[in-house]
Design an enzyme around this catalytic site. Structure first.
Site, short mmCIF file in Angstrom:
data_model
loop_
_atom_site.label_atom_id
_atom_site.label_comp_id
_atom_site.label_asym_id
_atom_site.label_seq_id
_atom_site.Cartn_x
_atom_site.Cartn_y
_atom_site.Cartn_z
N LYS A 279 0.83 -1.13 -0.14
CA LYS A 279 0.03 0.09 -0.05
C LYS A 279 1.05 1.11 0.15
CE LYS A 279 -3.95 2.11 0.15
NZ LYS A 279 -3.48 2.81 -1.02
N GLN B 81 7.30 3.75 3.87
CA GLN B 81 5.74 3.59 3.90
C GLN B 81 5.61 2.23 4.63
OE1 GLN B 81 3.88 5.43 1.47
NE2 GLN B 81 2.13 4.96 3.03
N LYS C 178 5.39 3.42 8.52
CA LYS C 178 4.23 4.30 8.50
C LYS C 178 2.93 3.47 8.56
CE LYS C 178 4.05 7.57 5.45
NZ LYS C 178 3.59 8.53 4.39
N LYS D 272 5.42 1.82 -3.06
CA LYS D 272 5.38 3.06 -3.84
C LYS D 272 5.33 3.01 -5.08
CE LYS D 272 4.62 7.38 -2.22
NZ LYS D 272 4.11 7.85 -0.90
N GLY E 101 -2.73 8.27 -4.48
CA GLY E 101 -1.92 9.64 -4.94
C GLY E 101 -0.77 9.80 -4.06
N ASP E 102 -0.08 10.69 -4.62
CA ASP E 102 1.03 11.28 -4.03
C ASP E 102 1.50 12.79 -4.62
OD1 ASP E 102 3.48 10.69 -1.72
OD2 ASP E 102 4.54 11.50 -3.26
N THR F 223 -4.56 13.51 5.23
CA THR F 223 -3.06 13.80 5.17
C THR F 223 -2.82 15.05 6.13
OG1 THR F 223 -2.55 12.42 3.26
CG2 THR F 223 -0.86 13.65 4.59
N ASN G 296 -1.94 19.21 -2.10
CA ASN G 296 -3.21 18.39 -1.22
C ASN G 296 -2.77 18.42 0.20
OD1 ASN G 296 -3.67 15.47 0.21
ND2 ASN G 296 -5.56 16.25 -1.17
N SER H 151 -6.78 5.86 3.70
CA SER H 151 -6.90 4.91 2.60
C SER H 151 -7.30 3.47 3.04
CB SER H 151 -5.59 4.85 1.96
OG SER H 151 -5.51 5.96 0.93
P1 NDP Z 1 0.78 17.82 -4.42
O1 NDP Z 1 1.39 17.32 -5.90
O2 NDP Z 1 -0.45 18.08 -4.01
O3 NDP Z 1 1.58 19.10 -3.68
C1 NDP Z 1 3.07 18.99 -3.79
C2 NDP Z 1 3.37 20.53 -3.16
O4 NDP Z 1 4.79 20.31 -2.81
C3 NDP Z 1 3.26 21.60 -4.28
O5 NDP Z 1 2.89 22.78 -3.74
C4 NDP Z 1 4.60 21.48 -5.00
O6 NDP Z 1 4.84 22.75 -5.69
C5 NDP Z 1 5.51 21.32 -3.80
N1 NDP Z 1 6.46 20.76 -4.15
C6 NDP Z 1 6.73 19.42 -5.02
N2 NDP Z 1 7.82 19.25 -5.43
C7 NDP Z 1 8.69 20.45 -4.98
C8 NDP Z 1 10.16 20.55 -5.05
N3 NDP Z 1 10.89 19.57 -5.62
N4 NDP Z 1 10.50 21.84 -4.49
C9 NDP Z 1 9.70 22.42 -3.95
N5 NDP Z 1 8.35 22.37 -3.75
C10 NDP Z 1 7.89 21.10 -4.17
O7 NDP Z 1 1.44 16.53 -3.25
P2 NDP Z 1 0.94 15.99 -2.00
O8 NDP Z 1 0.44 17.17 -1.38
O9 NDP Z 1 0.16 15.05 -2.06
O10 NDP Z 1 2.20 15.78 -1.29
C11 NDP Z 1 3.01 16.61 -0.51
C12 NDP Z 1 4.23 15.68 0.45
O11 NDP Z 1 3.25 15.01 1.25
C13 NDP Z 1 4.88 14.84 -0.42
O12 NDP Z 1 6.26 14.68 0.30
C14 NDP Z 1 4.24 13.54 -0.38
O13 NDP Z 1 5.03 12.26 -0.52
C15 NDP Z 1 3.71 13.54 1.16
N6 NDP Z 1 2.39 12.83 1.48
C16 NDP Z 1 1.17 12.91 0.97
C17 NDP Z 1 0.27 12.20 0.99
C18 NDP Z 1 -1.15 12.15 0.44
O14 NDP Z 1 -2.01 11.49 0.86
N7 NDP Z 1 -1.03 12.82 -0.89
C19 NDP Z 1 0.21 11.20 2.32
C20 NDP Z 1 1.32 11.37 3.12
C21 NDP Z 1 2.39 11.99 2.65
P3 NDP Z 1 4.43 23.00 -7.34
O15 NDP Z 1 2.95 23.12 -7.31
O16 NDP Z 1 5.35 23.99 -7.65
O17 NDP Z 1 5.12 21.66 -7.83
O1 2IT Z 2 3.04 8.85 1.53
C1 2IT Z 2 1.95 8.34 1.66
O2 2IT Z 2 1.49 7.96 2.71
C2 2IT Z 2 0.97 8.61 0.71
N1 2IT Z 2 1.18 9.34 -0.64
C3 2IT Z 2 -0.33 7.84 0.79
C4 2IT Z 2 -0.53 6.52 0.60
C5 2IT Z 2 -1.93 6.06 0.52
O3 2IT Z 2 -1.93 4.60 0.15
O4 2IT Z 2 -2.91 6.47 0.76
#
Ligand code: NDP
Ligand code: 2IT
Length: 448
Positions: free
Chosen positions: A92, A113, A116, A128, A167-168, A212, A243, A379
């Site tokens: 997952k 992961q 976590k 992943k 998603g991520d 998240t 997100n 999830s």
């Molecule tokens: P999104 O794609 O929705 O948003 C990512 C954000 O981070 C954007 O604002 C983006 O800016 C910025 N960003 C991405 N890459 C870079 C970079 N190299 N340098 C600077 N800014 C950057 O992703 P999420 O919000 O889903 O994910 C954000 C973090 O949270 C990640 O580390 C992800 O692994 C983690 N995460 C996500 C989960 C989820 O459920 N979605 C769960 C747990 C962890 P820009 O728009 O300019 O690219």
């Molecule tokens: O980093 C993370 O935990 C995620 N991107 C979410 C993973 C999931 O399966 O919901």
């Protein structure tokens, strides 16, 4: 072999076998540096080769993703799925579409992961995936064709009892929709539980989109409460504007905090009035525009393309963008300004040097594998609802999420305490608590 020699031998082998994968090495180093006290108490994990096996993914898939852009040109990307550990349940973890994606990035994310997911207590293994595809500036048609091509290979590796992506970075509801549609077409099955993060109207869970970010804030709230503090009236900075960041901001505001800065990869915005969340959502989620537009529209805000938002004085910082975005200098700036707590919404956003500075200064530090586990936990709740052909209310789901975050917080503290750390050593607590769950299952399942 004594425990530290054993850990160093595993560490050396990981570096030798995975050359050039800096982020994977970093994630492994962080976990291994916590495991000494656990292995001292459980010599059977040493003789059972638990740590060696955990550091080697059960399966690694890399594949070509060809697609045709709107100009008719052929494009080729590389897709990945790392099925890291199925000790506790089906693999997952999310899918990341970003140009920086490579094998080492996906392996670091898959490794994190495992622990976590174990911490959620919910019967999910670790995996992943993703691709080095850059969604920025692509039309909906291009995104759809890319997702269809990606799934045309991925579908043979996944399934509701095998591997369940979500998603991520760069993968949200739109992409999950396109991926699900292609999976359904290829398999001729409406197998709702094969992907999570689906829209609520056809198999998604309420509160998954928010989970998240909300969960990270719940975790920070628990940490603050141990020192008699709360979000109320506090200044907060949240990096990112995707997100995780958006829903972290929403929950901070609901708890009476003022989010004064957020960012994207082009820079950061400071708004002393507090971030206007509706405006931010409109710019980032609807228009899919750059963050600088926020400051063009809102007179109290200014945008900066240079420097870092961690220089903005705050009581609480929530890094919610990407790995290694909060370095040593950022940590020094935060502590000089008297930060109380840092909770990681992103995966591995703080460098090891930054963590050392923060912890050295007595700042409450919630590592990602604990603080951002609310997304994957919800999830797992989505999988549960899919299996039962049921849908819970938003309130029901959010209260389950809040309970999971409270439990993780309690377990981290109790485990740190049991294994000789300070109760607020959440890094030690999270690593050992997650490890023990996986190690117990692996020991019982034999050498596989
Ligand atoms: P999104 O794609 O929705 O948003 C990512 C954000 O981070 C954007 O604002 C983006 O800016 C910025 N960003 C991405 N890459 C870079 C970079 N190299 N340098 C600077 N800014 C950057 O992703 P999420 O919000 O889903 O994910 C954000 C973090 O949270 C990640 O580390 C992800 O692994 C983690 N995460 C996500 C989960 C989820 O459920 N979605 C769960 C747990 C962890 P820009 O728009 O300019 O690219
Ligand atoms: O980093 C993370 O935990 C995620 N991107 C979410 C993973 C999931 O399966 O919901």
């Amino acid at each position: 072999m004594d425990v530290s020699t054993h850990i160093e031998a595993v560490h050396a082998e990981v570096r030798r076998r995975n050359p050039g994968e800096a982020e994977f090495h970093q994630a492994v180093t962080e976990v291994l540096s916590s495991l000494g006290p656990a292995l001292e108490r459980h010599p059977e994990y040493v003789s059972g080769g638990i740590v060696e096996r955990l550091c080697e993914p059960e399966r690694q898939v890399a594949f070509r993703v060809p697609w045709v852009d709107d100009q008719g040109a052929v494009r080729v990307n590389r897709g990945f799925r790392i099925e890291f550990s199925s000790a506790l349940g089906p693999y997952k973890g999310g899918l990341r579409f970003h140009p920086s994606v490579n094998l080492g990035i996906v392996k670091f994310l898959g490794f994190e992961q495992i622990f976590k997911n174990a911490l959620t207590g919910m019967g999910i293994g670790g995996g992943k995936g993703g691709a080095d595809f850059d969604p920025r500036g692509r039309s909906d048609g291009e995104i759809m064709r890319f997702c269809q091509s990606f799934m045309t290979e991925l579908y043979r590796h996944i399934g509701e009892r095998t591997d369940v992506p979500a998603g991520d970075i760069g993968v949200g509801g739109r992409e999950i929709g396109f991926l699900f549609g292609q999976y359904k077409r290829l398999t001729n099955r409406f197998e709702a539980g094969v992907l999570t993060g689906k829209p609520v109207a056809w198999g998604g869970s309420h509160a998954r989109t928010e989970a998240t970010g909300y969960g990270t804030v719940f975790f920070a709230q628990e940490m603050l409460a141990t020192r008699g503090k709360s979000f109320d009236g506090r200044r907060v900075v949240v990096s990112g504007s995707g997100n995780v960041a958006v829903y972290a901001i929403e929950k901070v505001q609901a708890l009476g905090g003022r989010v004064v800065a957020c960012s994207d990869s082009s820079g950061y915005v400071v708004d002393e009035d507090g971030i206007d969340l509706e405006l931010l959502k409109e710019i980032k989620e609807v228009r899919r525009a750059r963050l600088s537009v926020y400051a063009e529209v809102k007179p109290t805000a200014h945008f900066s393309a240079r420097g870092t938002l961690y220089d903005v004085p705050c009581d609480i910082a929530l890094p919610c963008a990407t790995q290694n975005e909060l370095g040593r200098d950022d940590a020094v700036a935060l502590t000089k300004n008297g930060v109380l707590a840092v909770a990681e919404g992103a995966n591995m956003p703080s460098t090891p040097e930054a963590i050392e500075v923060l912890r050295g200064a007595g700042v409450l530090f919630g590592p990602g594998k604990a603080a951002n586990a609310g997304g994957v936990a919800t999830s797992a709740l989505e999988m549960q609802q899919n299996a039962a052909r049921d849908q819970w209310t938003f309130e029901q789901t959010e209260s389950r999420l809040a309970a999971v975050m409270r439990d993780i917080h309690t377990e981290c503290r109790a485990t740190a305490d049991t294994y000789g750390g300070a109760p607020d050593d959440y890094v030690l607590g999270a690593n050992i608590a997650g490890f023990l769950r996986v190690a117990d299952a692996m020991a019982a399942q034999g050498i596989v």
